[in-house]
Enzyme design. Structure first.
Site, mmCIF file in Angstrom:
data_model
loop_
_atom_site.group_PDB
_atom_site.id
_atom_site.type_symbol
_atom_site.label_atom_id
_atom_site.label_comp_id
_atom_site.label_asym_id
_atom_site.label_seq_id
_atom_site.Cartn_x
_atom_site.Cartn_y
_atom_site.Cartn_z
ATOM 1 N N GLU A 11 -6.383 6.730 -9.174
ATOM 2 C CA GLU A 11 -5.145 7.542 -9.188
ATOM 3 C C GLU A 11 -3.788 6.936 -9.294
ATOM 4 O O GLU A 11 -2.966 7.095 -10.030
ATOM 5 C CB GLU A 11 -5.120 8.691 -8.091
ATOM 6 C CG GLU A 11 -6.226 9.691 -8.549
ATOM 7 C CD GLU A 11 -7.466 9.641 -7.591
ATOM 8 O OE1 GLU A 11 -8.424 10.222 -7.518
ATOM 9 O OE2 GLU A 11 -7.650 8.315 -7.197
ATOM 10 N N HIS B 205 18.638 -11.109 -3.536
ATOM 11 C CA HIS B 205 17.214 -12.108 -3.142
ATOM 12 C C HIS B 205 17.430 -13.453 -4.169
ATOM 13 O O HIS B 205 17.269 -13.138 -5.508
ATOM 14 C CB HIS B 205 16.063 -11.285 -3.853
ATOM 15 C CG HIS B 205 15.886 -9.994 -2.870
ATOM 16 N ND1 HIS B 205 16.561 -8.872 -3.373
ATOM 17 C CD2 HIS B 205 15.121 -9.756 -1.823
ATOM 18 C CE1 HIS B 205 16.235 -7.931 -2.473
ATOM 19 N NE2 HIS B 205 15.319 -8.424 -1.601
ATOM 20 N N HIS C 76 -9.706 18.894 0.811
ATOM 21 C CA HIS C 76 -9.310 18.962 -0.874
ATOM 22 C C HIS C 76 -8.492 20.207 -0.889
ATOM 23 O O HIS C 76 -8.413 20.507 -2.049
ATOM 24 C CB HIS C 76 -10.805 19.369 -1.501
ATOM 25 C CG HIS C 76 -11.619 17.996 -1.464
ATOM 26 N ND1 HIS C 76 -11.948 17.083 -0.594
ATOM 27 C CD2 HIS C 76 -12.159 17.379 -2.738
ATOM 28 C CE1 HIS C 76 -12.579 16.135 -1.043
ATOM 29 N NE2 HIS C 76 -12.566 16.155 -2.437
ATOM 30 N N HIS D 274 14.336 -15.836 0.762
ATOM 31 C CA HIS D 274 13.981 -14.450 -0.008
ATOM 32 C C HIS D 274 14.722 -13.296 -0.178
ATOM 33 O O HIS D 274 15.108 -12.913 -1.333
ATOM 34 C CB HIS D 274 12.631 -13.988 0.699
ATOM 35 C CG HIS D 274 12.242 -12.627 0.154
ATOM 36 N ND1 HIS D 274 11.484 -12.363 -1.106
ATOM 37 C CD2 HIS D 274 12.391 -11.491 0.703
ATOM 38 C CE1 HIS D 274 11.311 -11.170 -1.364
ATOM 39 N NE2 HIS D 274 11.638 -10.476 -0.218
#
Length: 638
Positions: A395, A32, A457, A261
């Site tokens: 998280e 890049h 869960h 890029h």
């Protein structure tokens, strides 16, 4: 204020950097060039603000520099070479080649001077927040005369589109981390073209709302860059510098194009661009002597700062630093468990507190679940003045922040959530595993034993995923005593460890020693004679295996039980040890998907579906985790 001569020198340095990066990518025919060329002006000025010492890379009070965009790796390696780190010109020529010091994306412990492995976009921003939190905690523990460095992070449009950067910066602003400086390479380009196809928010107002000081500058104006960095170092809150840049700046025909890029510019384009800026178009990897000397000034100034710091250190500070960098794990007084029952999440909380009392750098927290995860360090205070971190419901960034805290050099961080939510943490756990960084993951509510919360869960496939991750050691202890032994092993391992813990109470079994757990598995119950069957189990299923073995023995089937607190460690053991434990028909029992058990077992009593909503005891029975089913399954295998 910079004079005209200095600006001319800066321009020469920046163009040297640009073409060095362009040559690296072209030589590799991969990489890049766009971001490194666009960031060259900022990188040159930043070097004069950084406080680093290539001769003393582990200096705890050095500034930290994080590149959140790994696509700027050619710039990272060029700067490390020019600043005097052990990265040679030959290393730059071997960019992206096998066994080189200059891999496609920067890797911690692989290339001297790289602070952290650059993972998926956005991770680096959260890593930088982790470094800043580590610096702020260290400053409160050791004093501002000992710790007063800054954390710089170069990020781009992609980093700020990823949600992890929002999470992490929200926390940084909440704590007013005045040691954090983000430099946003705002070139308005992504792989698909202009950012406008998918990104149009007001970034400045977003960061103002998150309690950042925000400066907007021309990323190619040396005066503005220098002024912004000077102001940022004196701010009383975290800073975002929005630097408007042009991708592939200096390229004659591809400047500003998304085509620059992720692909080489092309030999002719590089030659023509060099000629246009007064460089010899036939020379590759060329650095003017005047530019070399000015780049090396970073190392000279850094070494001066290091020596001054070293001379100012008081004996008390030296001793504290030594203690934190070399923790004595033998000093930990673990709790004693002799009878009764206790959830492993509960015993784990007591173990965490025992470790914290002896190990000054043992710190951590939870994603707003400390009462459920049992992770509060009693009487240890809250960050920034204490050892308890409140990550909030974040998280994803929690894991990446802990990578920064671990790589800071003084701390052993843990972070916690429900096991099913570990999916949000997977990218950062993967990067920690790549780096072998010492982060401890506390994942509770480990199975269908969660009960009424239901399938959403109840983790089923997560344990297989993390066991598949190289360098991560996963523990699922059967009881409180095994939990202690798991921690004793984990603290001495190189690399991250994960603890998968029960919500429900488990009976206290007989004590186990560290040496047994180091092997990953050991005989929990011997058979009455040569074993026809071996039952392997982890966590809450060890009790089920023991009860099932008694029934099988009553029916004349000699059965031994092997507890496997860490399948990862067991798989590393030699065949001779495995043969002792794996006698007869081998049946693995685990309330999870369990496909990895077929590496050592003939059959698996596991989960073939997601869970359901009901009491935990009902679910275990309904999904086949009963003595009756284990016995019948074993007989069918015989």
């Amino acid at each position: 204020m910079l004079d005209n001569q200095e600006i001319f020198q800066y321009q020469t340095m920046a163009n040297s950097l640009r073409f060095l990066c362009a040559d690296m990518v072209q030589e590799a025919n991969s990489g890049h060039p766009g971001a490194p060329m666009g960031l060259a002006d900022i990188a040159v000025v930043l070097g004069y603000h950084l406080k680093i010492s290539p001769k003393n890379q582990d200096w705890i009070n050095r500034d930290r520099l994080v590149f959140s965009g790994g696509h700027a790796s050619a710039l990272v390696y060029s700067l490390l070479h020019l600043w005097g780190f052990d990265v040679s010109l030959e290393d730059l020529k071997r960019f992206r080649q096998k066994d080189s010091k200059t891999p496609g994306h920067p890797e911690y412990k692989h290339t001297p001077g790289v602070e952290i492995t650059t993972g998926p976009l956005g991770q680096g921003v959260a890593n930088a927040v982790g470094f800043a939190m580590g610096g702020k905690l260290a400053q409160n523990m050791l004093g501002k005369d000992v710790i007063n460095h800054k954390v710089y992070c170069l990020c781009g449009d992609g980093d700020l589109q990823e949600g992890i950067s929002y999470e992490a910066c929200s926390l940084a602003g909440h704590h007013s981390l005045d040691n954090l400086i983000l430099i946003y390479d705002s070139n308005n380009i992504t792989i698909e073209g202009s950012c406008e196809v998918a990104f149009s928010e007001d970034v400045k107002m977003r960061f103002v709302a998150q309690n950042f000081e925000v400066y907007e500058i021309d990323g190619h104006n040396f005066l503005e860059i220098d002024e912004a960095l000077s102001k940022a170092k004196n701010a009383n809150k975290p800073v975002l510098i929005i630097a408007k840049t042009t991708i592939a700046k200096g390229s004659l025909n591809l400047s500003g194009s998304h085509k620059s890029h992720g692909a080489p510019l092309g030999i002719e384009e590089i030659k023509n661009s060099k000629k246009a800026l007064g460089f010899n178009e036939e020379e590759k990897f060329f650095i003017p002597e005047s530019a070399k000397l000015r780049f090396l000034n970073v190392a000279e100034v850094g070494e001066m700062h290091y020596k001054q710091w070293q001379a100012s250190l008081k004996e008390e500070s030296k001793q504290m630093l030594l203690k934190m960098q070399n923790p004595d794990f033998s000093s930990i007084e673990y709790p004693i468990y002799e009878s009764g029952s206790k959830a492993t999440r509960s015993s784990n909380g007591e173990i965490l507190n025992a470790i914290s009392k002896s190990i000054e750098g043992f710190v951590g927290g939870s994603a707003d679940l400390a009462p459920s995860n049992n992770t509060e360090l009693k009487e240890k205070g809250d960050f920034p003045k204490g050892k308890n971190f409140h990550f909030g419901i974040r998280e994803h960034s929690m894991g990446a922040i802990c990578n920064g805290i671990a790589n800071y050099g003084l701390f052993l961080p843990f972070c916690a959530t429900f096991f099913v939510f570990s999916d949000y943490m997977s990218p950062s756990v993967r990067v920690a595993s790549l780096m072998k960084s010492k982060v401890f993951y506390i994942w509770t509510h480990d199975s269908i034993g969660v009960g009424e919360d239901g399938a959403t869960h109840q983790p089923i496939e997560q344990i297989s995923h993390f066991r598949a991750m190289p360098n991560l050691t996963l523990f699922r202890p059967a009881d409180a005593n095994e939990n202690i032994a798991c921690w004793q092993v984990a603290l001495e391992l190189e690399g991250p460890s994960a603890f998968v813990l029960s919500r429900q109470n488990l009976p206290i079994l007989e004590k186990v020693n560290k040496e047994q757990v180091q092997k990953g598995a050991y005989i929990k119950k011997e058979s009455s004679k040569e074993a026809q069957v071996t039952l392997l189990a982890t966590g809450s299923e060890v009790e089920l295996a023991l009860k099932s073995a008694l029934q099988l023995e009553e029916e004349g089937i000699a059965t031994q039980v092997v507890s496997v607190p860490s399948l990862d460690l067991f798989l590393k053991e030699p065949k001779t040890y495995k043969d002792i434990l794996l006698k007869g028909k081998v049946i693995a029992i685990e309330a999870a998907r369990g496909l990895e058990w077929y590496r050592v077992a003939h059959g698996v009593v596991g989960m073939d579906s997601f869970g359901a909503s009901a009491k935990g005891e009902e679910l275990f029975k309904a999904f086949g985790f009963s003595v009756e089913n284990v016995v019948n399954f074993t007989k069918s295998m015989l």
